[in-house]
Write an enzyme that holds these catalytic residues in place. Structure first.
Site, short mmCIF file in Angstrom:
data_model
loop_
_atom_site.label_atom_id
_atom_site.label_comp_id
_atom_site.label_asym_id
_atom_site.label_seq_id
_atom_site.Cartn_x
_atom_site.Cartn_y
_atom_site.Cartn_z
N ASP A 1 -7.08 -1.60 -4.45
CA ASP A 1 -8.21 -1.26 -3.48
C ASP A 1 -8.98 -0.38 -3.95
O ASP A 1 -10.48 -0.38 -3.92
CB ASP A 1 -7.53 -0.68 -2.11
CG ASP A 1 -6.56 -1.68 -1.56
OD1 ASP A 1 -6.95 -3.00 -1.68
OD2 ASP A 1 -5.72 -1.12 -0.65
N ASP B 1 0.69 -1.28 -0.05
CA ASP B 1 0.11 -0.04 -0.04
C ASP B 1 0.84 1.47 -0.08
O ASP B 1 1.90 1.26 0.58
CB ASP B 1 -0.89 0.15 1.11
CG ASP B 1 -1.94 -1.06 1.12
OD1 ASP B 1 -2.15 -1.36 0.12
OD2 ASP B 1 -2.16 -1.46 2.20
#
Length: 200
Positions: A173, A159
């Site tokens: 995501d 991330d």
């Protein structure tokens, strides 16, 4: 006999007299089915194109940020409101459920299988886009879980998009969330994956 046929308006049964069913009429249903099959193939192609774009963007962005930003100070994109900061997330989207990595990998695999099953009867372009977003996002994060350390189906997802006062996430995501929201909107409007519209 010919005179009687002329009077009653009954066509003579001769080859080429036009008595055969025309294409597109009741006898021409195979042509209509062929058009439907072609439209279904185009929708599946759209789904796969969207999924491929999402997957490649997600994979490329992760490779780039890991190579250039990992173990470095966050990079400010819009001051402190939006930064790029690499973290390794073993949980779900937005760092939820970090102790459930294997379970989340199984869920991602099931989602991919379900999408492929739905695609067999897919005739709606909006649904193709929504499912493509979900498929590309699921494949993107599943790739991390399979190939990144510490092991197969236990790998940590990369991330790096870090808004202020919010969880860090990635492009996969974002695609999953956008696909989910679009599916909710399509369902609310009564549009099914096969292109039919129903009213509650």
């Amino acid at each position: 006999m010919a005179e009687a046929e002329r009077i009653t308006g009954t066509p003579e049964s001769e080859p080429g007299s036009g008595a055969e069913p025309a294409a597109g009429s009741e006898g021409g249903r195979p042509a209509e089915g062929a058009r439907g099959a072609g439209r279904g193939k185009r929708r599946i192609a759209a789904l796969l194109v969207v999924a491929a774009i999402v997957y490649l963007l997600d994979l490329g962005s992760k490779l780039a940020v890991v190579a250039r930003l990992e173990h470095h100070q966050p990079v400010e994109v819009i001051g402190t409101l939006l930064q790029f900061e690499v973290i390794r997330n073993r949980g779900a989207a937005f760092s939820i459920g970090e102790a459930l990595t294997i379970f989340l990998s199984i869920i991602a695999t099931v989602v991919i299988v379900v999408i492929f099953r739905i695609a067999r009867k897919l005739y709606s372009l909006p649904w193709a886009i929504a499912l493509g977003l979900l498929l590309g996002g699921a494949f993107g994060n599943l790739t991390d879980r399979i190939f990144r350390s510490p092991g197969v189906f236990q790998g940590a997802v990369v991330d790096f998009i870090a808004p202020a006062h919010f969880a860090v996430f990635n492009l996969a995501d974002s695609a999953i969330v956008c696909g989910g929201v679009l599916i909710v909107l399509l369902s609310f409007r009564g549009l099914d994956p096969d292109g039919t519209v129903h009213k509650n």
